[in-house]
Design a protein around this motif. Sequence first.
Motif, mmCIF file in Angstrom:
data_model
loop_
_atom_site.group_PDB
_atom_site.id
_atom_site.type_symbol
_atom_site.label_atom_id
_atom_site.label_comp_id
_atom_site.label_asym_id
_atom_site.label_seq_id
_atom_site.Cartn_x
_atom_site.Cartn_y
_atom_site.Cartn_z
ATOM 1 N N ASP A 10 1.047 -1.213 -0.087
ATOM 2 C CA ASP A 10 -0.083 0.217 0.059
ATOM 3 C C ASP A 10 1.045 1.380 -0.202
ATOM 4 O O ASP A 10 0.439 2.459 -0.566
ATOM 5 C CB ASP A 10 -0.829 0.120 1.232
ATOM 6 N N ALA A 11 1.891 1.268 0.717
ATOM 7 C CA ALA A 11 2.840 2.508 0.713
ATOM 8 C C ALA A 11 3.604 2.579 -0.712
ATOM 9 O O ALA A 11 3.725 3.501 -1.071
ATOM 10 C CB ALA A 11 4.002 2.157 1.769
ATOM 11 N N LEU A 12 4.019 1.461 -1.276
ATOM 12 C CA LEU A 12 4.448 1.680 -2.567
ATOM 13 C C LEU A 12 3.531 2.053 -3.519
ATOM 14 O O LEU A 12 3.835 3.033 -4.624
ATOM 15 C CB LEU A 12 5.057 0.327 -2.741
ATOM 16 N N SER A 13 2.320 1.649 -3.559
ATOM 17 C CA SER A 13 1.150 2.058 -4.424
ATOM 18 C C SER A 13 1.139 3.676 -3.989
ATOM 19 O O SER A 13 0.806 4.352 -5.188
ATOM 20 C CB SER A 13 0.040 1.367 -3.956
ATOM 21 N N ALA A 14 0.761 3.977 -2.879
ATOM 22 C CA ALA A 14 0.550 5.219 -2.421
ATOM 23 C C ALA A 14 1.865 6.424 -3.281
ATOM 24 O O ALA A 14 1.533 7.404 -3.635
ATOM 25 C CB ALA A 14 0.339 5.689 -1.127
ATOM 26 N N LEU A 15 3.206 5.545 -3.078
ATOM 27 C CA LEU A 15 4.240 6.585 -3.380
ATOM 28 C C LEU A 15 4.125 6.857 -4.993
ATOM 29 O O LEU A 15 4.421 7.830 -5.394
ATOM 30 C CB LEU A 15 5.559 5.815 -3.086
ATOM 31 N N LYS A 16 3.932 5.308 -5.693
ATOM 32 C CA LYS A 16 3.971 5.686 -7.053
ATOM 33 C C LYS A 16 2.823 6.570 -7.557
ATOM 34 O O LYS A 16 2.831 7.430 -8.558
ATOM 35 C CB LYS A 16 3.609 4.228 -7.600
ATOM 36 N N LEU A 17 1.491 6.495 -6.842
ATOM 37 C CA LEU A 17 0.324 7.304 -7.453
ATOM 38 C C LEU A 17 0.769 8.565 -7.166
ATOM 39 O O LEU A 17 0.530 9.711 -7.936
ATOM 40 C CB LEU A 17 -0.773 6.997 -6.664
ATOM 41 N N GLY A 68 -11.699 9.092 -2.385
ATOM 42 C CA GLY A 68 -12.534 8.018 -2.219
ATOM 43 C C GLY A 68 -11.679 7.219 -1.238
ATOM 44 O O GLY A 68 -12.179 6.054 -0.710
ATOM 45 N N HIS A 69 -10.398 7.367 -0.883
ATOM 46 C CA HIS A 69 -9.653 6.753 0.043
ATOM 47 C C HIS A 69 -9.427 5.152 -0.219
ATOM 48 O O HIS A 69 -9.850 4.144 0.778
ATOM 49 C CB HIS A 69 -10.230 6.768 1.449
ATOM 50 N N ILE A 70 -9.440 4.738 -1.694
ATOM 51 C CA ILE A 70 -9.355 3.421 -1.821
ATOM 52 C C ILE A 70 -7.884 2.769 -1.803
ATOM 53 O O ILE A 70 -7.080 3.303 -2.561
ATOM 54 C CB ILE A 70 -10.035 3.215 -3.372
ATOM 55 N N ARG A 71 -7.774 2.133 -0.758
ATOM 56 C CA ARG A 71 -6.267 1.553 -0.703
ATOM 57 C C ARG A 71 -5.656 0.782 -1.671
ATOM 58 O O ARG A 71 -6.444 -0.096 -2.479
ATOM 59 C CB ARG A 71 -6.298 0.862 0.693
ATOM 60 N N GLY A 72 -4.433 0.985 -2.188
ATOM 61 C CA GLY A 72 -3.830 0.690 -3.068
ATOM 62 C C GLY A 72 -4.193 1.158 -4.689
ATOM 63 O O GLY A 72 -3.689 0.768 -5.402
ATOM 64 N N ARG A 73 -5.314 1.980 -4.497
ATOM 65 C CA ARG A 73 -5.826 2.792 -5.925
ATOM 66 C C ARG A 73 -5.788 4.092 -6.006
ATOM 67 O O ARG A 73 -5.199 4.677 -6.961
ATOM 68 C CB ARG A 73 -7.104 1.929 -6.205
ATOM 69 N N THR A 74 -6.341 4.804 -4.950
ATOM 70 C CA THR A 74 -6.608 6.212 -5.083
ATOM 71 C C THR A 74 -5.967 7.077 -3.893
ATOM 72 O O THR A 74 -6.067 8.237 -3.519
ATOM 73 C CB THR A 74 -8.025 6.638 -5.067
ATOM 74 N N ASN A 75 -5.131 6.392 -3.161
ATOM 75 C CA ASN A 75 -4.507 6.837 -1.906
ATOM 76 C C ASN A 75 -3.220 7.375 -2.260
ATOM 77 O O ASN A 75 -2.193 6.474 -2.650
ATOM 78 C CB ASN A 75 -4.333 5.731 -0.601
ATOM 79 N N THR A 76 -2.771 8.890 -2.087
ATOM 80 C CA THR A 76 -1.445 9.360 -2.239
ATOM 81 C C THR A 76 -0.837 9.144 -0.750
ATOM 82 O O THR A 76 -1.396 8.621 0.098
ATOM 83 C CB THR A 76 -1.540 10.558 -2.534
ATOM 84 N N LEU A 77 0.321 9.601 -0.605
ATOM 85 C CA LEU A 77 1.128 9.246 0.552
ATOM 86 C C LEU A 77 0.449 9.981 1.723
ATOM 87 O O LEU A 77 0.294 9.441 2.574
ATOM 88 C CB LEU A 77 2.563 9.720 0.157
ATOM 89 N N PRO A 78 0.014 11.366 1.425
ATOM 90 C CA PRO A 78 -0.629 12.078 2.612
ATOM 91 C C PRO A 78 -1.920 11.118 3.079
ATOM 92 O O PRO A 78 -1.942 11.133 4.309
ATOM 93 C CB PRO A 78 -1.138 13.341 2.132
ATOM 94 N N GLN A 83 -14.520 7.555 -15.654
ATOM 95 C CA GLN A 83 -14.517 8.000 -14.410
ATOM 96 C C GLN A 83 -13.561 8.897 -13.840
ATOM 97 O O GLN A 83 -12.387 8.666 -14.263
ATOM 98 C CB GLN A 83 -14.121 6.523 -13.547
ATOM 99 N N VAL A 84 -13.900 9.874 -13.341
ATOM 100 C CA VAL A 84 -13.140 11.182 -12.832
ATOM 101 C C VAL A 84 -12.789 11.069 -11.396
ATOM 102 O O VAL A 84 -11.662 10.964 -10.836
ATOM 103 C CB VAL A 84 -13.507 12.337 -13.310
ATOM 104 N N ILE A 85 -14.241 11.172 -10.844
ATOM 105 C CA ILE A 85 -14.004 11.146 -9.434
ATOM 106 C C ILE A 85 -13.534 9.751 -8.789
ATOM 107 O O ILE A 85 -14.368 8.869 -9.388
ATOM 108 C CB ILE A 85 -15.334 11.791 -8.656
ATOM 109 N N PHE A 86 -12.832 9.507 -7.750
ATOM 110 C CA PHE A 86 -12.611 8.252 -7.042
ATOM 111 C C PHE A 86 -11.501 7.557 -7.952
ATOM 112 O O PHE A 86 -11.399 6.546 -8.239
ATOM 113 C CB PHE A 86 -13.646 7.375 -6.730
ATOM 114 N N ALA A 87 -10.678 8.415 -8.890
ATOM 115 C CA ALA A 87 -10.047 7.674 -9.863
ATOM 116 C C ALA A 87 -8.619 8.692 -10.175
ATOM 117 O O ALA A 87 -8.823 9.781 -9.765
ATOM 118 C CB ALA A 87 -10.466 7.526 -11.124
#
Length: 282
Positions: A58-65, A223-233, A138-142
């Motif tokens: 999840d952290a690496l996904s957030a960093l990548k996003l 949307g706080h979707i873990r591994g998909r739309t979560n940035t580091l903050p 899809q724009v929101i939650f993406a």
Amino acid sequence: MSMVPARPTGEPRWLRWLLITLALLFLGLNLALPLAAVFVEGLRKGVAAYAAAITAPDALSALKLTLTVAAIAVPLNIVIGLAASWAIAKFDFRFKSVLVTLIDLPFSVSPVVSGLIYVLLFGLQGCFGAALREHDIQVIFAVPGLVLATIFITFPFVARELIPLMEEQGREEEEAALSLGASGLSTFWHVTLPNVRWGLLYGVLLCNARAMGEFGAVSVVSGHIRGRTNTLPLHIEILYNEYNFAAAFAVASLLAGLALVTLVLKSLLEWRFAGQLAGRGH
């Protein structure tokens, strides 16, 4: 006979040292100490736990996003900021003050409100929601929503660095190039852009730092979707709310490290830019 420069003010020496000491204490308590606490808390459970936290999927996904959103938003803001600042500083036209006001708008609007605006526009029940749903967009939650919100929040940084710089330089060099037969685009690339390159880099640096650390607007549209739309903050917030404090501070140290790198680059650019201005003055 040597000339001793007069002090600009007549305050006693003890008062100057008192003010300097108070300023250093304030900076230490409000900036240096919290920053150090982030790294101390992140390493509290040891290096192995720290490494596990920042290398978790999840952290690496957030960093990548986070890096992806910044990589899209910052170049777009460079283009928009350059165009807006060039138009404002080098040309006279109606409604110029309106354009300047629009550039400052993100500074006046709460990031949460700006994120909500995009939800009202592109959400399922928003103005364009039905049309987007028909075309399976899809724009929101993406990612597109994250990019749009980040662009809005970070847009002023490039333009606001370049506008006063271009206005100070005036229009003489551009007018001389045009009088010698250069086209408008050639004048921009070979005259205007080289003159503002250090200011542009400075604005890009600030824009990138804010893009990677933005929370409010991105939180609304993600949307706080873990591994998909979560940035580091956002990932840090989730870890903290789950009482996983060591992991939260470990991931926060990544952002803190990016902030320190930004600070160093900012100082180098300020030194380089000040040297360039000093060279021009002589």
